[in-house]
Write a protein that holds these residues in place. Structure first.
Motif, PDB file in Angstrom:
ATOM      1  N   GLN A  66       0.830  -1.202   0.000  1.00 48.97           N
ATOM      2  CA  GLN A  66       0.000   0.000   0.000  1.00 48.97           C
ATOM      3  C   GLN A  66       0.863   1.249   0.000  1.00 48.97           C
ATOM      4  O   GLN A  66       1.951   1.264   0.563  1.00 48.97           O
ATOM      5  N   ILE A  67       0.328   2.270  -0.666  1.00 43.89           N
ATOM      6  CA  ILE A  67       1.031   3.550  -0.792  1.00 43.89           C
ATOM      7  C   ILE A  67       0.019   4.678  -0.653  1.00 43.89           C
ATOM      8  O   ILE A  67      -1.105   4.585  -1.154  1.00 43.89           O
ATOM      9  N   GLU A  68       0.457   5.754  -0.017  1.00 44.31           N
ATOM     10  CA  GLU A  68      -0.307   7.001  -0.016  1.00 44.31           C
ATOM     11  C   GLU A  68       0.646   8.101  -0.457  1.00 44.31           C
ATOM     12  O   GLU A  68       1.745   8.242   0.075  1.00 44.31           O
ATOM     13  N   ALA A  69       0.231   8.876  -1.440  1.00 42.33           N
ATOM     14  CA  ALA A  69       0.988  10.042  -1.879  1.00 42.33           C
ATOM     15  C   ALA A  69       0.084  11.256  -1.693  1.00 42.33           C
ATOM     16  O   ALA A  69      -1.043  11.283  -2.193  1.00 42.33           O
ATOM     17  N   ALA A  70       0.562  12.248  -0.945  1.00 43.97           N
ATOM     18  CA  ALA A  70      -0.259  13.403  -0.596  1.00 43.97           C
ATOM     19  C   ALA A  70       0.243  14.677  -1.256  1.00 43.97           C
ATOM     20  O   ALA A  70       1.449  14.892  -1.373  1.00 43.97           O
ATOM     21  N   THR A  71      -0.703  15.503  -1.680  1.00 40.69           N
ATOM     22  CA  THR A  71      -0.416  16.854  -2.158  1.00 40.69           C
ATOM     23  C   THR A  71      -1.353  17.801  -1.413  1.00 40.69           C
ATOM     24  O   THR A  71      -2.224  17.353  -0.664  1.00 40.69           O
ATOM     25  N   ALA A  72      -1.211  19.070  -1.650  1.00 39.93           N
ATOM     26  CA  ALA A  72      -2.097  20.038  -1.000  1.00 39.93           C
ATOM     27  C   ALA A  72      -3.535  19.897  -1.487  1.00 39.93           C
ATOM     28  O   ALA A  72      -4.483  20.218  -0.763  1.00 39.93           O
ATOM     29  N   ASP A  73      -3.718  19.377  -2.709  1.00 40.52           N
ATOM     30  CA  ASP A  73      -5.062  19.268  -3.292  1.00 40.52           C
ATOM     31  C   ASP A  73      -5.756  17.939  -3.002  1.00 40.52           C
ATOM     32  O   ASP A  73      -6.964  17.822  -3.169  1.00 40.52           O
ATOM     33  N   VAL A  78      -2.850   3.590  -3.304  1.00 43.16           N
ATOM     34  CA  VAL A  78      -2.742   2.379  -4.102  1.00 43.16           C
ATOM     35  C   VAL A  78      -2.632   1.205  -3.139  1.00 43.16           C
ATOM     36  O   VAL A  78      -1.858   1.252  -2.188  1.00 43.16           O
ATOM     37  N   VAL A  79      -3.422   0.168  -3.395  1.00 45.24           N
ATOM     38  CA  VAL A  79      -3.405  -1.031  -2.566  1.00 45.24           C
ATOM     39  C   VAL A  79      -3.254  -2.237  -3.486  1.00 45.24           C
ATOM     40  O   VAL A  79      -3.912  -2.329  -4.518  1.00 45.24           O
ATOM     41  N   ARG A  80      -2.383  -3.162  -3.064  1.00 45.65           N
ATOM     42  CA  ARG A  80      -2.173  -4.397  -3.819  1.00 45.65           C
ATOM     43  C   ARG A  80      -2.413  -5.571  -2.884  1.00 45.65           C
ATOM     44  O   ARG A  80      -1.853  -5.629  -1.790  1.00 45.65           O
ATOM     45  N   GLU A  81      -3.248  -6.492  -3.329  1.00 49.41           N
ATOM     46  CA  GLU A  81      -3.457  -7.757  -2.620  1.00 49.41           C
ATOM     47  C   GLU A  81      -3.329  -8.857  -3.658  1.00 49.41           C
ATOM     48  O   GLU A  81      -4.233  -9.079  -4.456  1.00 49.41           O
ATOM     49  N   GLY A  82      -2.182  -9.503  -3.676  1.00 51.18           N
ATOM     50  CA  GLY A  82      -1.926 -10.534  -4.676  1.00 51.18           C
ATOM     51  C   GLY A  82      -1.880  -9.931  -6.068  1.00 51.18           C
ATOM     52  O   GLY A  82      -1.129  -8.994  -6.318  1.00 51.18           O
ATOM     53  N   PRO A  94      -7.409  13.240   3.944  1.00 50.99           N
ATOM     54  CA  PRO A  94      -8.400  12.208   4.268  1.00 50.99           C
ATOM     55  C   PRO A  94      -8.001  11.452   5.531  1.00 50.99           C
ATOM     56  O   PRO A  94      -6.873  11.567   6.012  1.00 50.99           O
ATOM     57  N   THR A  95      -8.917  10.657   6.034  1.00 48.45           N
ATOM     58  CA  THR A  95      -8.628   9.760   7.145  1.00 48.45           C
ATOM     59  C   THR A  95      -7.938   8.539   6.529  1.00 48.45           C
ATOM     60  O   THR A  95      -8.581   7.644   5.997  1.00 48.45           O
ATOM     61  N   VAL A  96      -6.615   8.527   6.590  1.00 46.83           N
ATOM     62  CA  VAL A  96      -5.790   7.564   5.858  1.00 46.83           C
ATOM     63  C   VAL A  96      -6.163   6.114   6.166  1.00 46.83           C
ATOM     64  O   VAL A  96      -6.372   5.307   5.260  1.00 46.83           O
ATOM     65  N   GLY A  97      -6.243   5.772   7.434  1.00 46.04           N
ATOM     66  CA  GLY A  97      -6.557   4.394   7.813  1.00 46.04           C
ATOM     67  C   GLY A  97      -7.906   3.941   7.279  1.00 46.04           C
ATOM     68  O   GLY A  97      -8.063   2.797   6.842  1.00 46.04           O
ATOM     69  N   LEU A  98      -8.872   4.830   7.299  1.00 41.20           N
ATOM     70  CA  LEU A  98     -10.211   4.502   6.810  1.00 41.20           C
ATOM     71  C   LEU A  98     -10.208   4.306   5.298  1.00 41.20           C
ATOM     72  O   LEU A  98     -10.845   3.385   4.778  1.00 41.20           O
ATOM     73  N   VAL A  99      -9.475   5.139   4.572  1.00 38.36           N
ATOM     74  CA  VAL A  99      -9.389   4.989   3.116  1.00 38.36           C
ATOM     75  C   VAL A  99      -8.738   3.653   2.769  1.00 38.36           C
ATOM     76  O   VAL A  99      -9.240   2.910   1.917  1.00 38.36           O
ATOM     77  N   PHE A 100      -7.634   3.309   3.429  1.00 36.55           N
ATOM     78  CA  PHE A 100      -6.994   2.022   3.172  1.00 36.55           C
ATOM     79  C   PHE A 100      -7.952   0.870   3.481  1.00 36.55           C
ATOM     80  O   PHE A 100      -8.056  -0.091   2.717  1.00 36.55           O
ATOM     81  N   TYR A 101      -8.671   0.961   4.576  1.00 41.15           N
ATOM     82  CA  TYR A 101      -9.636  -0.085   4.941  1.00 41.15           C
ATOM     83  C   TYR A 101     -10.704  -0.228   3.859  1.00 41.15           C
ATOM     84  O   TYR A 101     -11.027  -1.340   3.424  1.00 41.15           O
ATOM     85  N   ASP A 102     -11.260   0.892   3.412  1.00 39.77           N
ATOM     86  CA  ASP A 102     -12.310   0.860   2.391  1.00 39.77           C
ATOM     87  C   ASP A 102     -11.795   0.290   1.069  1.00 39.77           C
ATOM     88  O   ASP A 102     -12.495  -0.473   0.394  1.00 39.77           O
ATOM     89  N   LEU A 103     -10.561   0.634   0.696  1.00 39.19           N
ATOM     90  CA  LEU A 103      -9.995   0.109  -0.548  1.00 39.19           C
ATOM     91  C   LEU A 103      -9.769  -1.399  -0.453  1.00 39.19           C
ATOM     92  O   LEU A 103     -10.045  -2.142  -1.399  1.00 39.19           O
ATOM     93  N   LYS A 104      -9.271  -1.864   0.678  1.00 35.61           N
ATOM     94  CA  LYS A 104      -9.054  -3.304   0.860  1.00 35.61           C
ATOM     95  C   LYS A 104     -10.380  -4.057   0.855  1.00 35.61           C
ATOM     96  O   LYS A 104     -10.479  -5.159   0.300  1.00 35.61           O
ATOM     97  N   THR A 105     -11.398  -3.473   1.451  1.00 37.12           N
ATOM     98  CA  THR A 105     -12.726  -4.090   1.441  1.00 37.12           C
ATOM     99  C   THR A 105     -13.254  -4.196   0.015  1.00 37.12           C
ATOM    100  O   THR A 105     -13.796  -5.221  -0.388  1.00 37.12           O
ATOM    101  N   CYS A 106     -13.072  -3.153  -0.766  1.00 32.35           N
ATOM    102  CA  CYS A 106     -13.503  -3.164  -2.156  1.00 32.35           C
ATOM    103  C   CYS A 106     -12.782  -4.255  -2.940  1.00 32.35           C
ATOM    104  O   CYS A 106     -13.395  -4.991  -3.721  1.00 32.35           O
ATOM    105  N   LEU A 107     -11.479  -4.385  -2.732  1.00 29.78           N
ATOM    106  CA  LEU A 107     -10.713  -5.442  -3.405  1.00 29.78           C
ATOM    107  C   LEU A 107     -11.251  -6.821  -3.044  1.00 29.78           C
ATOM    108  O   LEU A 107     -11.430  -7.678  -3.910  1.00 29.78           O
ATOM    109  N   ARG A 108     -11.510  -7.049  -1.770  1.00 27.33           N
ATOM    110  CA  ARG A 108     -12.006  -8.356  -1.328  1.00 27.33           C
ATOM    111  C   ARG A 108     -13.395  -8.636  -1.888  1.00 27.33           C
ATOM    112  O   ARG A 108     -13.685  -9.746  -2.325  1.00 27.33           O
ATOM    113  N   ASP A 109     -14.262  -7.616  -1.863  1.00 30.25           N
ATOM    114  CA  ASP A 109     -15.615  -7.800  -2.389  1.00 30.25           C
ATOM    115  C   ASP A 109     -15.591  -8.129  -3.877  1.00 30.25           C
ATOM    116  O   ASP A 109     -16.308  -9.010  -4.337  1.00 30.25           O
ATOM    117  N   SER A 110     -14.760  -7.432  -4.615  1.00 30.11           N
ATOM    118  CA  SER A 110     -14.696  -7.680  -6.060  1.00 30.11           C
ATOM    119  C   SER A 110     -14.025  -9.023  -6.351  1.00 30.11           C
ATOM    120  O   SER A 110     -14.375  -9.698  -7.311  1.00 30.11           O
TER     121      SER A 110
END
Length: 135
Positions: A66-73, A78-82, A94-110
């Motif tokens: 997982q990666i987070e890249a931040a700018t002022a805007d 990016v999350v990779r699972e396999g 953003p709330t970084v931990g929550l965004v990572f959690y939501d992205l991982k959930t989306c990956l698992r659901d899909s």
């Protein structure tokens, strides 16, 4: 739940995510919240490059997951699972931990949807297993 539904659920539950793209390691887009296919492909390509560079910098056998890249805007996540990857852009701070959690959930659901896809070829039984069943 299919890829489109997983991405729709993601943007519904996470107001911080502005756009998201689910893609394969080769950069092919499996689904996106973006209406422009070229923009979706561009985000997938850029996210793939971020992971490649992070892997190169890290220099270890285990890939970056997982990666987070931040700018002022805003931020890019990016999350990779396999062999499944997802990238998202967000609002600033953003709330970084929550965004990572939501992205991982989306990956698992899909991924669960892909595994349950009746169009997907079934695994073939081995000859040894067939012989065992016949005994």
């Amino acid at each position: 739940m299919d890829v489109a539904q997983a991405l729709a659920d993601l943007t519904e539950i996470s107001s911080q995510i502005e756009a998201a793209v689910l893609f394969a390691p080769d950069g092919s887009v499996e689904g996106s919240t973006l209406s422009d296919d070229e923009a979706a492909k561009g985000l997938a390509t850029a996210a793939g490059r971020l992971l490649e560079q992070a892997d190169a910098l890290r220099g270890e056998e285990a890939p970056v997951t997982q990666i987070e890249a931040a700018t002022a805007d805003g931020c890019v996540f990016v999350v990779r699972e396999g062999d499944r990857l997802i990238a998202a852009t967000t609002v600033a701070n953003p709330t970084v931990g929550l965004v990572f959690y939501d992205l991982k959930t989306c990956l698992r659901d899909s991924a669960a949807a892909t595994a349950a896809d009746p169009e997907k070829p079934k695994r073939r039984r081995t000859a040894a297993k067939n012989e065992e069943d016949e005994s």
